[in-house]
Design a protein around this motif. Structure first.
Motif, PDB file in Angstrom:
ATOM      1  N   ILE A 191     -20.306  28.172  -5.274  1.00 52.46           N
ATOM      2  CA  ILE A 191     -19.911  28.373  -3.869  1.00 52.46           C
ATOM      3  C   ILE A 191     -21.013  29.114  -3.113  1.00 52.46           C
ATOM      4  O   ILE A 191     -21.348  28.793  -1.944  1.00 52.46           O
ATOM      5  N   ALA A 192     -21.580  30.142  -3.770  1.00 52.52           N
ATOM      6  CA  ALA A 192     -22.665  30.902  -3.126  1.00 52.52           C
ATOM      7  C   ALA A 192     -23.866  30.005  -2.853  1.00 52.52           C
ATOM      8  O   ALA A 192     -24.515  30.104  -1.792  1.00 52.52           O
ATOM      9  N   LEU A 193     -24.184  29.111  -3.773  1.00 51.37           N
ATOM     10  CA  LEU A 193     -25.321  28.189  -3.565  1.00 51.37           C
ATOM     11  C   LEU A 193     -25.015  27.223  -2.423  1.00 51.37           C
ATOM     12  O   LEU A 193     -25.902  26.885  -1.604  1.00 51.37           O
ATOM     13  N   ALA A 194     -23.720  26.776  -2.373  1.00 55.06           N
ATOM     14  CA  ALA A 194     -23.369  25.853  -1.280  1.00 55.06           C
ATOM     15  C   ALA A 194     -23.477  26.536   0.072  1.00 55.06           C
ATOM     16  O   ALA A 194     -23.966  25.955   1.063  1.00 55.06           O
ATOM     17  N   VAL A 195     -23.032  27.805   0.127  1.00 59.85           N
ATOM     18  CA  VAL A 195     -23.146  28.559   1.378  1.00 59.85           C
ATOM     19  C   VAL A 195     -24.613  28.753   1.747  1.00 59.85           C
ATOM     20  O   VAL A 195     -25.021  28.659   2.926  1.00 59.85           O
ATOM     21  N   GLN A 196     -25.444  29.017   0.744  1.00 61.71           N
ATOM     22  CA  GLN A 196     -26.889  29.226   1.007  1.00 61.71           C
ATOM     23  C   GLN A 196     -27.512  27.978   1.625  1.00 61.71           C
ATOM     24  O   GLN A 196     -28.237  28.057   2.636  1.00 61.71           O
TER      25      GLN A 196
END
Length: 445
Positions: free
Chosen positions: A33-38
């Protein structure tokens, strides 16, 4: 080899949604999820991507080390649970490794202690029950639905198979020589049984279901001695009543006969004097007869003392001639010497009255660890089957003019000493065996 168990608590911890595997998946999901937000907010940036991935890995490592003590506690408790399942109740989880699950560990420890105590109690009860069954004079037989013997105690083995094993035999084959028992078992009818050897038994039958199969429990309790003892007690009570009434009649009758005889002599009536003398003589004879029965009825409890065998044998030989076989006892034996002397005199008297030659009458004393056997034999031809069967019954006699209390008195004396008497025919005569125990019952006052 340890039997297979269901999956351990630790393996379940990794497989269930709330286990460590679920936390690892959660760390991975948060990282994605953090990578997708990034990528949606900042676009491709290798430094941010590396930071996010490193954070996810660190988070997974931290949760692994954070859960490690809990997994050790679970493993220790799982081992304890397996020991309980294997029947080992004397082990507990390593308390140095238990922190978070201490309440569960305490519950398991209490359960182990309770199960261990219950098993020890159950074992002691089984041991006590087995001891009672093995030493009980009551014959016990347990059979299945096919009447196959599953369990028996020594008394049953001795009664039905001369002490040999009964398990696996058919009940109907074992009791075939005992018609009274065959009839009772066939009808499942409990009650008193009179066997061919004149012994009396009480049969109790219980039916129950075990492992969904029908079973029968047969209990045969010997009652011969108890019934004989009660019968003898009843006879003695009757004798005391009759003796009292006869004495009350004989005393004035004897006095009147004596006075009448004196008066007849003074008036010189010879026939009348002879008549009164006859009445006095018959009163005296009847009084002696009654006193013999009263003496039997009032036999006091024995007063045991050390028997002086040489003196006892000399006293017996002063009265009756017999041959002493083998040596006298080498150890001290306790008995009421007066009663024992009377008992042996009765047996020697019977032996001489049987028609036996004096040289054929013998007395033998055989020492055993806990009993002394006193065996009297004669050459008088023995007893008939009927006489042998009723010889110990009060007032039964085959002699003309006999009282029928001689052998009964012998039985009363030896049983008061805790022993017993047995009679049997042997080649040429009768053998009477007395069993005198070394440790005699205490006398109650």
């Amino acid at each position: 080899m340890r039997p297979k168990h269901s999956p351990s608590l630790a393996s379940h911890f990794w497989r269930r949604p709330d286990s460590a595997s679920s936390l690892n998946l959660l760390c991975l999901l948060l990282t994605l999820i953090a990578l997708a937000v990034q990528f949606s907010a900042f676009g491709a940036n290798s430094l941010i991507t590396a930071a996010i991935c490193s954070t996810g890995i660190v988070l997974a490592i931290l949760q692994h080390y954070a859960l490690k003590p809990l997994l050790q506690e679970i493993a220790a408790l799982n081992l304890h649970a397996q020991n309980l399942q294997d029947g080992s109740f004397n082990t507990n989880a390593n308390q140095t490794k238990i922190h978070q699950l201490s309440e569960l560990a305490t519950s398991l420890a209490n359960m182990s202690a309770q199960l261990s105590s219950e098993r020890a109690t159950l074992y002691q009860r089984e041991l006590l029950l087995d001891t009672v069954l093995q030493s009980s004079p009551t014959a016990m037989l347990l059979t299945d639905a096919n009447n196959t013997v599953l369990m028996s105690n020594p008394a049953a083995r001795q009664l039905l198979n001369m002490g040999k094993a009964l398990n696996g035999h058919k009940l109907e084959d074992l009791i075939a020589p005992v018609p009274a028992l065959v009839k009772a078992v066939a009808s499942l009818q409990p009650g008193l049984l009179h066997l061919a050897d004149n012994s009396i038994w009480h049969l109790a039958i219980s039916q129950f279901t075990l492992n969904q199969k029908q079973h029968h429990l047969y209990l045969l309790k010997p009652l011969t001695r108890e019934i004989q003892r009660e019968e003898l007690s009843a006879w003695k009570k009757l004798l005391r009543v009759i003796g009292h009434e006869l004495n009350n009649t004989l005393a004035p009758l004897s006095s009147l006969a004596f006075s009448g005889g004196q008066l007849a002599q003074q008036q010189q009536h010879a026939q009348l004097s002879q008549l009164f003398d006859t009445i006095s003589e018959r009163c005296l004879h009847l009084n002696q007869f009654v006193q013999a029965y009263i003496q039997f009825a009032k036999l006091p409890p024995p007063q045991p003392g050390v028997v002086n065998w040489p003196r006892l044998i000399n006293q017996l030989q002063d009265q009756y001639e017999f041959e002493l076989v083998d040596d006298l006892p080498a150890t001290d034996w306790l008995a009421d010497v007066q009663q024992l002397t009377q008992l042996l005199l009765n047996l020697l008297k019977n032996a001489h009255e049987s028609g036996s030659a004096a040289a054929q009458i013998t007395l033998k004393l055989v020492e055993q660890p806990d009993t002394l056997l006193l065996v009297v034999q004669d050459g008088g031809g023995g007893m008939s089957d009927e006489t042998l069967q009723h010889a110990l019954v009060p007032f039964y006699t085959s002699k003309s003019g006999g009282s029928g209390i001689g052998l009964t008195l012998c039985r009363d004396i030896i049983e008061a000493h805790g022993g017993h008497i047995s009679l049997r025919n042997y080649a040429g005569g009768l053998e009477v065996t007395l069993l005198l125990p070394k440790h005699q019952p205490r006398q109650t006052t």
